[in-house]
Design a protein around this motif. Sequence first.
Motif, short mmCIF file in Angstrom:
data_model
loop_
_atom_site.label_atom_id
_atom_site.label_comp_id
_atom_site.label_asym_id
_atom_site.label_seq_id
_atom_site.Cartn_x
_atom_site.Cartn_y
_atom_site.Cartn_z
N PHE A 145 0.82 -1.21 0.00
CA PHE A 145 0.00 0.00 0.00
C PHE A 145 0.86 1.26 0.00
O PHE A 145 0.63 2.19 -0.78
CB PHE A 145 -0.92 -0.01 1.23
N ARG A 146 1.88 1.31 0.85
CA ARG A 146 2.75 2.48 0.94
C ARG A 146 3.50 2.73 -0.37
O ARG A 146 3.74 3.88 -0.74
CB ARG A 146 3.76 2.29 2.07
N LEU A 147 3.87 1.66 -1.06
CA LEU A 147 4.58 1.82 -2.33
C LEU A 147 3.67 2.37 -3.43
O LEU A 147 4.15 2.79 -4.48
CB LEU A 147 5.17 0.47 -2.78
N GLY A 148 2.36 2.34 -3.20
CA GLY A 148 1.43 2.86 -4.19
C GLY A 148 0.97 1.82 -5.19
O GLY A 148 0.43 2.15 -6.24
N LEU A 149 1.16 0.53 -4.86
CA LEU A 149 0.73 -0.54 -5.76
C LEU A 149 -0.75 -0.86 -5.61
O LEU A 149 -1.31 -1.61 -6.41
CB LEU A 149 1.57 -1.80 -5.49
N ALA A 150 -1.36 -0.32 -4.57
CA ALA A 150 -2.79 -0.54 -4.32
C ALA A 150 -3.36 0.72 -3.68
O ALA A 150 -2.67 1.40 -2.93
CB ALA A 150 -3.01 -1.75 -3.41
N PRO A 151 -4.63 1.04 -3.95
CA PRO A 151 -5.21 2.28 -3.42
C PRO A 151 -5.52 2.22 -1.93
O PRO A 151 -5.59 3.26 -1.28
CB PRO A 151 -6.50 2.44 -4.24
N THR A 152 -5.70 1.03 -1.36
CA THR A 152 -6.00 0.88 0.06
C THR A 152 -5.25 -0.34 0.60
O THR A 152 -4.76 -1.18 -0.17
CB THR A 152 -7.51 0.66 0.30
N ARG A 153 -5.19 -0.46 1.92
CA ARG A 153 -4.56 -1.64 2.52
C ARG A 153 -5.37 -2.89 2.22
O ARG A 153 -4.82 -3.97 2.08
CB ARG A 153 -4.41 -1.46 4.03
N ARG A 154 -6.69 -2.75 2.16
CA ARG A 154 -7.55 -3.89 1.86
C ARG A 154 -7.25 -4.41 0.45
O ARG A 154 -7.17 -5.62 0.22
CB ARG A 154 -9.02 -3.49 2.00
N ALA A 155 -7.07 -3.49 -0.50
CA ALA A 155 -6.73 -3.88 -1.87
C ALA A 155 -5.33 -4.49 -1.93
O ALA A 155 -5.08 -5.43 -2.69
CB ALA A 155 -6.83 -2.67 -2.80
N ALA A 156 -4.42 -3.95 -1.11
CA ALA A 156 -3.06 -4.50 -1.07
C ALA A 156 -3.07 -5.93 -0.55
O ALA A 156 -2.36 -6.80 -1.06
CB ALA A 156 -2.18 -3.62 -0.18
N ARG A 157 -3.87 -6.18 0.48
CA ARG A 157 -4.01 -7.53 1.02
C ARG A 157 -4.50 -8.50 -0.07
O ARG A 157 -4.02 -9.62 -0.19
CB ARG A 157 -4.98 -7.52 2.20
N GLN A 158 -5.45 -8.03 -0.88
CA GLN A 158 -5.99 -8.88 -1.94
C GLN A 158 -4.93 -9.18 -2.99
O GLN A 158 -4.83 -10.31 -3.49
CB GLN A 158 -7.20 -8.21 -2.58
N LEU A 159 -4.12 -8.18 -3.34
CA LEU A 159 -3.04 -8.41 -4.31
C LEU A 159 -2.08 -9.49 -3.81
O LEU A 159 -1.64 -10.35 -4.57
CB LEU A 159 -2.26 -7.11 -4.56
N VAL A 160 -1.77 -9.41 -2.51
CA VAL A 160 -0.83 -10.37 -1.94
C VAL A 160 -1.44 -11.77 -1.92
O VAL A 160 -0.81 -12.75 -2.36
CB VAL A 160 -0.41 -9.95 -0.51
#
Length: 203
Positions: free
Chosen positions: A100-115
């Motif tokens: 999320f901090r790197l800007g690869l996802a708009p939210t932490r929830r979206a970042a969790r889904q990417l992972v």
Amino acid sequence: MARYTGPKTKKARALGEAIYGADKSFERKKYPPGQHGNGRRRKQKSDYALQLMEKQKAKYTYGVLERQFRNLFERANSGSGVTGEELLRLLESRLDNTVFRLGLAPTRRAARQLVTHRHITVNGVITNIPSCSLRPGDTVAVRGKSQGMEVVRDAVAAKSDIRKFAWLEFNPDTMQGKFLEYPEREQIPEKINEQLIVELYSK
């Protein structure tokens, strides 16, 4: 995988902070939820209530459940640094938060889904564990075949000029970043009073 899936604005109003990012509904109603609205006379919160609210704010901000949070606190407490600051550093070093901090996802929830959907690699190895703790020098990148995903490209384009964190470096062309070091407390933008969390767990 267990996680909070309830209404985000209601939770943000209960905690008094826009913990899930910009929220127009929260801006219109910056008071706790309830059928009597803002006209209800509310009692002054006890010390325990304030401490509990601060812990809840940290948990929901970073998307961590109670057992995980308690384990992180115990790790922070066993270290040599200031417990509250160490706790926030451990939360910031989680893989989903770093994505999320790197800007690869708009939210932490979206970042969790990417992972969890295996779109992210750590040091070249596909990692699908959002709670994975990074160490200084670890490289985080979008998996080769996933770099063309519209959601990732949109997130990178939207955040390329507004999200800069001293403990991270990121190359938008290769969609690869590096966790350089654990952040200092003043570098972490979250409005969390970590001392209240320490007091809560110290009882």
